[in-house]
Design a protein around this motif. Structure first.
Motif, PDB file in Angstrom:
ATOM      1  N   ASP A 121       4.900 -50.690  36.504  1.00  0.00           N
ATOM      2  CA  ASP A 121       3.434 -50.642  36.546  1.00  0.00           C
ATOM      3  C   ASP A 121       2.897 -49.408  35.838  1.00  0.00           C
ATOM      4  OD1 ASP A 121       3.390 -52.992  37.901  1.00  0.00           O
ATOM      5  OD2 ASP A 121       3.166 -52.089  39.885  1.00  0.00           O
ATOM      6  N   THR A 181       3.629 -37.352  46.429  1.00  0.00           N
ATOM      7  CA  THR A 181       2.443 -36.982  47.189  1.00  0.00           C
ATOM      8  C   THR A 181       1.198 -37.047  46.306  1.00  0.00           C
ATOM      9  OG1 THR A 181       2.751 -34.635  46.674  1.00  0.00           O
ATOM     10  CG2 THR A 181       3.840 -35.489  48.653  1.00  0.00           C
ATOM     11  N   THR A 182       0.044 -36.966  46.972  1.00  0.00           N
ATOM     12  CA  THR A 182      -1.219 -36.999  46.230  1.00  0.00           C
ATOM     13  C   THR A 182      -1.387 -35.750  45.376  1.00  0.00           C
ATOM     14  OG1 THR A 182      -2.151 -38.246  48.089  1.00  0.00           O
ATOM     15  CG2 THR A 182      -3.709 -37.346  46.484  1.00  0.00           C
ATOM     16  N   TYR A 228      12.102 -51.776  40.858  1.00  0.00           N
ATOM     17  CA  TYR A 228      11.537 -50.810  39.921  1.00  0.00           C
ATOM     18  C   TYR A 228      10.137 -51.247  39.471  1.00  0.00           C
ATOM     19  CZ  TYR A 228      16.223 -48.888  39.726  1.00  0.00           C
ATOM     20  OH  TYR A 228      17.426 -48.326  40.062  1.00  0.00           O
ATOM     21  N   ASN A 229       9.406 -51.862  40.397  1.00  0.00           N
ATOM     22  CA  ASN A 229       8.067 -52.352  40.058  1.00  0.00           C
ATOM     23  C   ASN A 229       7.087 -51.208  39.810  1.00  0.00           C
ATOM     24  OD1 ASN A 229       8.971 -54.994  40.386  1.00  0.00           O
ATOM     25  ND2 ASN A 229       8.454 -55.025  42.562  1.00  0.00           N
ATOM     26  N   GLU A 230       7.206 -50.120  40.569  1.00  0.00           N
ATOM     27  CA  GLU A 230       6.285 -48.993  40.394  1.00  0.00           C
ATOM     28  C   GLU A 230       6.448 -48.377  39.001  1.00  0.00           C
ATOM     29  OE1 GLU A 230       3.946 -48.050  42.396  1.00  0.00           O
ATOM     30  OE2 GLU A 230       4.431 -49.495  43.980  1.00  0.00           O
ATOM     31  N   MET A 284       9.558 -43.472  44.109  1.00  0.00           N
ATOM     32  CA  MET A 284       8.164 -43.352  43.682  1.00  0.00           C
ATOM     33  C   MET A 284       7.213 -43.312  44.879  1.00  0.00           C
ATOM     34  SD  MET A 284       8.284 -43.201  40.370  1.00  0.00           S
ATOM     35  CE  MET A 284       6.645 -43.611  39.800  1.00  0.00           C
ATOM     36  N   ALA A 285       7.597 -43.967  45.976  1.00  0.00           N
ATOM     37  CA  ALA A 285       6.738 -43.967  47.164  1.00  0.00           C
ATOM     38  C   ALA A 285       6.673 -42.597  47.830  1.00  0.00           C
ATOM     39  CB  ALA A 285       7.232 -45.012  48.160  1.00  0.00           C
ATOM     40  N   LYS A 286       7.630 -41.709  47.545  1.00  0.00           N
ATOM     41  CA  LYS A 286       7.642 -40.381  48.154  1.00  0.00           C
ATOM     42  C   LYS A 286       6.760 -39.376  47.419  1.00  0.00           C
ATOM     43  CE  LYS A 286      12.347 -41.000  49.930  1.00  0.00           C
ATOM     44  NZ  LYS A 286      13.740 -40.489  49.900  1.00  0.00           N
ATOM     45  N   ASN A 335      13.548 -45.535  41.319  1.00  0.00           N
ATOM     46  CA  ASN A 335      13.284 -46.801  42.001  1.00  0.00           C
ATOM     47  C   ASN A 335      12.030 -46.699  42.852  1.00  0.00           C
ATOM     48  OD1 ASN A 335      14.133 -45.231  44.147  1.00  0.00           O
ATOM     49  ND2 ASN A 335      16.115 -46.248  44.354  1.00  0.00           N
ATOM     50  N   ASP A 336      11.649 -47.814  43.475  1.00  0.00           N
ATOM     51  CA  ASP A 336      10.392 -47.869  44.224  1.00  0.00           C
ATOM     52  C   ASP A 336      10.396 -46.922  45.423  1.00  0.00           C
ATOM     53  OD1 ASP A 336       9.433 -49.703  42.462  1.00  0.00           O
ATOM     54  OD2 ASP A 336       9.896 -51.461  43.695  1.00  0.00           O
ATOM     55  N   GLU A 337      11.540 -46.758  46.089  1.00  0.00           N
ATOM     56  CA  GLU A 337      11.602 -45.847  47.242  1.00  0.00           C
ATOM     57  C   GLU A 337      11.328 -44.413  46.813  1.00  0.00           C
ATOM     58  OE1 GLU A 337      15.246 -46.279  49.294  1.00  0.00           O
ATOM     59  OE2 GLU A 337      15.003 -48.433  49.686  1.00  0.00           O
TER      60      GLU A 337
END
Length: 460
Positions: free
Chosen positions: A288, A324-325, A283-285, A320-322, A316-318
């Motif tokens: 941050d 989009t801009t 859960y780093n994202e 948050m990585a999804k 979770n980080d997965e």
């Protein structure tokens, strides 16, 4: 001359042999692990024996408590004695609520204190155990606590450490220490008090604001003070009334029941749960974003200081990585996303699951007013949202301290967009009656007075 040469060579050989034996003895002494102090553990260490022994539950707790390096240093300096509880004592006999308390990331120090309470920096074998006449002998543990070793009276003469019986004396012996098997877990008083304090919310009591006394204008008497707010009860004002002006927020800030003294240290609690997210992993994202959005973290701390409670749904980080801009490019988009993941209630995994089991579908208010997040039961867990933008409760109860609850989810939630469909107005035929003229109305009245209005059809 030959004798003197022979005698001289014999003396030289004797001196060389003495130097060789002294060098080998010094080298052998330097290779003893207990006196080297280097902290390096060989395969014959008592610590390796513990990790490979039948005490698997204790070994897992040692690894989760991050104590391996500390124990390596202790083994390098001392000859230790470990009191290892049997697996059944940690699996079935231990209170589930207490075990959950020990495994929470925020209670790492309590877990370390508990485990260090089972280790003595001295070698105490069964043959060195105090007898009945000497009574209880006190030993200091690695955690600077006190353990008492004793032997019961009678024919059996059971060996005891505090109130636990030694069921496997000298179970594992190694050159740098030994392990005794005991019947149950030893709990130091400091850990028990910490558990009782965390379990009871009586220490978290709301403090009403203090000010000048108010006079009732109708009776000219002092107004009575309101009844005390019980611990854990929601504030009298809605949370939207206490929030600072911002997008989709109520415009007027108002104080909560915490008062000007800030009985709850909300800023410290927010920092604590952010550190817990970092130590928990995955859960780093989210951590941050909360660190970078200082205004959001400050707002959460102020709300907790004023007596409000919060539940954070942390993707979770997965997940948050999804993102989009386009979802993050709009001004204030990160704040809006985070506001939608904060519920102004104190909810745990158990309370949310019981709610969706009982009511089917539950809608929780969020700080992104007036949008709500829907929850329902799915696959034995709690599912938030619908369709592709849904998320499951993935890591329950990451952080629960009575005021802030953090629940890990596997997706990022977005509020439902209400699409307004313009209705097509269909033409409706209306029958318009012709309005009578003034002359016709006068004629019909005159004929009606004479009783002959039926002669004219347009008078009907």
């Amino acid at each position: 001359m030959d004798r003197r040469i022979y005698g001289g060579s014999a003396a030289i050989n004797l001196i060389l042999s003495l130097l060789f034996f002294s060098a080998t003895s010094a080298l052998s002494k330097n290779q003893i692990p207990s006196s080297s102090g280097s902290g390096q553990i060989n395969s014959n260490s008592v610590l390796v024996a513990l990790l490979d022994s039948r005490y698997t539950e204790l070994s897992e707790l040692v690894e989760k408590a991050l104590l391996l390096q500390t124990l390596e240093e202790a083994v390098g300096r001392h000859n230790i004695t470990i009191f290892a509880p049997r697996n059944e004592a940690l699996e079935r006999d231990l209170d589930p609520e207490f075990k959950r308390f020990l495994l929470e990331p925020g209670n790492l120090k309590s877990l370390q204190t508990l485990l260090m309470f089972h280790i003595i920096p001295n070698r105490v074998g069964s043959d060195n155990w105090p007898d009945e006449e000497s009574g209880r002998v006190k030993h200091e543990t690695l955690g600077n606590d006190q353990l008492h070793l004793s032997k019961t009276k009678g024919g059996d003469g059971k060996k005891m450490v505090d109130s636990a019986e030694i069921i496997r004396p000298d179970d594992l012996t190694r050159p740098d220490g030994l392990i005794h098997g005991i019947e149950r877990l030893l709990i130091p008083r400091s850990v028990q008090e910490d558990f009782n304090r965390r379990r009871s919310l009586q220490s978290i009591s709301a403090v009403l604001p203090e000010g000048a006394p108010e006079v009732d204008p109708r009776t000219n008497r002092l107004k009575k003070k309101p009844a005390p707010v019980p611990a854990g009860s929601p504030p009298a004002l809605p949370i939207q009334s206490a929030m600072a002006p911002g997008p989709s927020l109520a415009p007027a800030p108002a104080p909560g029941p915490g008062g000007k003294h800030h009985h709850f240290d909300g800023e410290a609690q927010v920092k604590d749960f952010i550190h817990t997210l970092l130590h928990y992993g995955g859960y780093n994202e989210m951590a941050d974003i909360l660190v970078n959005l200082t205004s959001l973290a400050t707002e959460m701390g102020r709300l907790v200081s004023e007596g409000y409670v919060l539940t954070v749904l942390a993707p979770n980080d997965e997940a948050m990585a999804k993102l989009t801009t386009d979802q993050l490019s709009e001004p204030g988009a990160p704040e809006q996303i985070m506001y939608y993941h904060i519920i102004p209630e104190y909810q745990t995994e158990e309370s949310m699951y019981n709610s969706v089991r009982r009511f089917g579908k539950v809608k929780y208010d969020t700080l992104r007013f007036p949008h709500k997040v829907a929850a329902k039961e799915a696959d034995g867990s709690v599912k938030f949202g619908d369709g592709e933008r849904s998320a499951y409760l993935f890591d329950p109860d990451i952080y629960t301290d009575g005021r802030i609850s953090v629940q890990g989810i596997d997706g990022v939630l977005f509020p439902e967009v209400e699409e307004t469909v313009e209705s097509v107005k269909k033409p409706v035929k209306k029958v318009v009656q012709q309005r009578r003229g003034k002359l016709l109305e006068v004629t019909c009245r005159m004929l009606g007075a004479l009783g002959k209005d039926n002669y004219l059809s347009r008078c009907q």
